[in-house]
Scaffold this motif. Structure first.
Motif, short mmCIF file in Angstrom:
data_model
loop_
_atom_site.label_atom_id
_atom_site.label_comp_id
_atom_site.label_asym_id
_atom_site.label_seq_id
_atom_site.Cartn_x
_atom_site.Cartn_y
_atom_site.Cartn_z
N LEU A 1 0.86 -1.18 0.00
CA LEU A 1 0.00 0.00 0.00
C LEU A 1 0.90 1.24 0.00
O LEU A 1 1.68 1.45 0.92
CB LEU A 1 -0.91 0.01 1.23
CG LEU A 1 -1.83 1.23 1.37
CD1 LEU A 1 -2.83 1.30 0.23
CD2 LEU A 1 -2.57 1.20 2.72
N ILE A 2 0.78 2.04 -1.03
CA ILE A 2 1.59 3.25 -1.17
C ILE A 2 0.72 4.46 -0.84
O ILE A 2 -0.34 4.65 -1.43
CB ILE A 2 2.16 3.37 -2.59
CG1 ILE A 2 3.07 2.17 -2.88
CG2 ILE A 2 2.93 4.68 -2.74
CD1 ILE A 2 3.58 2.13 -4.30
N VAL A 3 1.19 5.22 0.14
CA VAL A 3 0.47 6.42 0.58
C VAL A 3 1.27 7.64 0.14
O VAL A 3 2.45 7.76 0.47
CB VAL A 3 0.29 6.43 2.11
CG1 VAL A 3 -0.57 7.61 2.53
CG2 VAL A 3 -0.30 5.12 2.60
N SER A 4 0.63 8.53 -0.59
CA SER A 4 1.30 9.75 -1.04
C SER A 4 0.51 10.97 -0.61
O SER A 4 -0.69 10.89 -0.31
CB SER A 4 1.49 9.75 -2.55
OG SER A 4 0.24 9.73 -3.22
N ALA A 5 1.18 12.11 -0.58
CA ALA A 5 0.54 13.38 -0.25
C ALA A 5 0.85 14.37 -1.35
O ALA A 5 1.99 14.49 -1.80
CB ALA A 5 1.05 13.90 1.09
N LYS A 6 -0.16 15.11 -1.79
CA LYS A 6 0.02 16.10 -2.84
C LYS A 6 -0.25 17.49 -2.27
O LYS A 6 -1.32 17.76 -1.72
CB LYS A 6 -0.90 15.84 -4.02
CG LYS A 6 -0.66 16.81 -5.18
CD LYS A 6 -1.44 16.42 -6.42
CE LYS A 6 -1.10 17.38 -7.56
NZ LYS A 6 -1.83 17.02 -8.81
N ASN A 7 0.72 18.36 -2.42
CA ASN A 7 0.59 19.74 -1.95
C ASN A 7 -0.22 20.53 -2.99
O ASN A 7 0.24 20.73 -4.11
CB ASN A 7 1.99 20.36 -1.79
CG ASN A 7 1.94 21.80 -1.35
OD1 ASN A 7 0.88 22.35 -1.07
ND2 ASN A 7 3.10 22.44 -1.30
N PRO A 8 -1.40 21.03 -2.62
CA PRO A 8 -2.24 21.75 -3.58
C PRO A 8 -1.95 23.25 -3.63
O PRO A 8 -2.65 23.99 -4.33
CB PRO A 8 -3.65 21.50 -3.04
CG PRO A 8 -3.46 21.49 -1.56
CD PRO A 8 -2.09 20.84 -1.33
N LEU A 9 -0.94 23.70 -2.88
CA LEU A 9 -0.72 25.13 -2.71
C LEU A 9 0.53 25.63 -3.43
O LEU A 9 1.42 24.87 -3.78
CB LEU A 9 -0.61 25.46 -1.22
CG LEU A 9 -1.83 25.14 -0.37
CD1 LEU A 9 -1.56 25.46 1.08
CD2 LEU A 9 -3.05 25.89 -0.86
N SER A 10 0.59 26.95 -3.59
CA SER A 10 1.72 27.61 -4.24
C SER A 10 2.80 28.00 -3.24
O SER A 10 3.65 28.83 -3.53
CB SER A 10 1.24 28.85 -5.00
OG SER A 10 0.43 29.67 -4.17
N CYS A 11 2.77 27.40 -2.07
CA CYS A 11 3.84 27.56 -1.07
C CYS A 11 4.25 26.17 -0.60
O CYS A 11 3.50 25.21 -0.77
CB CYS A 11 3.38 28.40 0.12
SG CYS A 11 2.20 27.58 1.20
N PRO A 12 5.44 26.03 -0.02
CA PRO A 12 5.83 24.72 0.51
C PRO A 12 4.91 24.31 1.66
O PRO A 12 4.33 25.14 2.36
CB PRO A 12 7.25 24.95 1.03
CG PRO A 12 7.71 26.21 0.38
CD PRO A 12 6.49 27.04 0.17
N VAL B 1 -0.57 34.64 -2.38
CA VAL B 1 -1.73 34.35 -1.54
C VAL B 1 -1.93 32.84 -1.46
O VAL B 1 -2.05 32.17 -2.49
CB VAL B 1 -3.00 35.02 -2.11
CG1 VAL B 1 -4.22 34.68 -1.24
CG2 VAL B 1 -2.81 36.54 -2.19
N VAL B 2 -1.95 32.30 -0.25
CA VAL B 2 -2.10 30.85 -0.09
C VAL B 2 -3.42 30.45 0.57
O VAL B 2 -3.81 29.28 0.51
CB VAL B 2 -0.92 30.24 0.68
CG1 VAL B 2 0.36 30.39 -0.13
CG2 VAL B 2 -0.75 30.85 2.05
N ALA B 3 -4.12 31.39 1.19
CA ALA B 3 -5.41 31.05 1.81
C ALA B 3 -6.25 32.31 1.94
O ALA B 3 -5.74 33.40 2.22
CB ALA B 3 -5.21 30.41 3.18
N ILE B 4 -7.55 32.13 1.72
CA ILE B 4 -8.52 33.22 1.85
C ILE B 4 -9.78 32.67 2.50
O ILE B 4 -10.24 31.58 2.15
CB ILE B 4 -8.89 33.83 0.48
CG1 ILE B 4 -7.69 34.53 -0.16
CG2 ILE B 4 -10.05 34.80 0.61
CD1 ILE B 4 -7.95 35.03 -1.56
N LYS C 1 -6.73 33.17 -4.37
CA LYS C 1 -5.72 32.19 -3.99
C LYS C 1 -4.74 31.97 -5.15
O LYS C 1 -5.14 31.90 -6.30
CB LYS C 1 -6.42 30.88 -3.62
CG LYS C 1 -5.53 29.85 -2.96
CD LYS C 1 -6.40 28.68 -2.53
CE LYS C 1 -5.59 27.53 -2.00
NZ LYS C 1 -6.46 26.39 -1.59
N ASN C 2 -3.46 31.91 -4.81
CA ASN C 2 -2.34 31.74 -5.74
C ASN C 2 -1.95 33.01 -6.48
O ASN C 2 -1.02 32.97 -7.29
CB ASN C 2 -2.61 30.60 -6.74
CG ASN C 2 -2.74 29.25 -6.07
OD1 ASN C 2 -2.10 28.99 -5.05
ND2 ASN C 2 -3.57 28.39 -6.63
#
Length: 265
Positions: A37-48, A158-161, A205-206
């Motif tokens: 089972l491979i678990v991955s995470a994807k960053n949806p934001l324009s910042c780390p 901008v990363v969150a509103i 955002k972004n």
């Protein structure tokens, strides 16, 4: 999730438990390859961002670049019960870089309002009413009527509103009702502008923003005794955002005392 007063702001996709039911965070993905089972995470934001999760007796932290997807776990000979995996490892995505390096302590932030304006300080550093935590101790509140332009203090993205709320008041039940804009800066720090009016964001955002650019309009949403702008600057940690001091219009932010005025000449 608290909108700004606690470090819950950085746990923006936390896995929630409601009556023992686990909801998969949108940034977590699963796939099975050859009994693994491979678990991955994807960053949806324009910042780390970074993921914290439990692995054995130690917490593990994995850094993820903007919009990157990264494998965080490989579990062999494990039945694909993904909800049990989420409950056991509790992966949480947080804003910022890990490990966090030194930030630019000499940067001169601009006042968060237009040229030619002056506003009275309602609460400065270590204010007893609400600037008394690691998250808010270096924040400043300016008394601003609803609808006054709010300007970016520094270039960033901008990363969150949040701008959907029209509720506010002195009761702490309004914590989660504060509208805000969160901006990421190139040295890894963040700034936040809070209590904006409903639909009071002038950016999306972004969006990239420039110092002095109008990004929104002041309000009285959230836990607030009167219309004002609350802002702060943060560094990210594994325990969430930590408030930091800064230079504001060439003056150390600690000099902005309750009852004084700030002029944007």
């Amino acid at each position: 999730m608290k909108s700004y007063w606690g470090f819950a702001i950085v746990i923006f996709f936390a896995c929630k438990s409601v009556q023992e039911k686990i909801i998969k965070p949108s940034y977590i993905h699963f796939k099975i390859e050859k009994n693994t089972l491979i678990v991955s995470a994807k960053n949806p934001l324009s910042c780390p961002t970074f993921i914290t999760f439990n692995k054995g007796s130690l917490d593990t932290v994995i850094h993820i670049n903007p919009f990157q997807e990264k494998v965080i776990l490989k579990l062999q000979d494990t039945l694909p019960d993904t909800l049990k995996v989420l409950k056991k490892y509790n992966p949480i995505m947080k804003y910022g870089s890990y490990p966090f390096k030194k930030y630019d302590t000499s940067f001169n932030y601009g006042l968060p309002f237009s040229k030619g304006k002056r506003y009275k300080i309602m609460q400065g550093h270590f204010g007893k009413f609400s600037h008394n935590s690691n998250f808010s101790k270096y924040a400043i509140d300016f008394k601003m009527n609803v609808g006054q332009p709010v300007c970016a203090m520094r270039d960033g993205v901008v990363v969150a509103i949040k701008e959907d709320s029209n509720e506010g008041g002195k009761n702490k039940k309004y914590y989660d009702k504060a509208n805000y804009i969160l901006i990421y800066h190139k040295d890894g720090t963040f700034s936040q502008y809070v209590h904006l009016k409903q639909n009071g964001a002038a950016v999306e955002k972004n969006d990239s923003v420039k110092k002095g650019q109008i990004i929104g309009y002041s309000g009285n949403t959230g836990f607030s005794t009167a219309p004002h702008l609350h802002f702060g600057v943060f560094k990210p940690t594994t325990n969430g955002f930590v408030s930091i001091p800064y230079l504001l219009d060439s003056i150390p932010s600690e000099k902005y005392k309750k009852g004084k005025y700030a002029f944007n000449n």
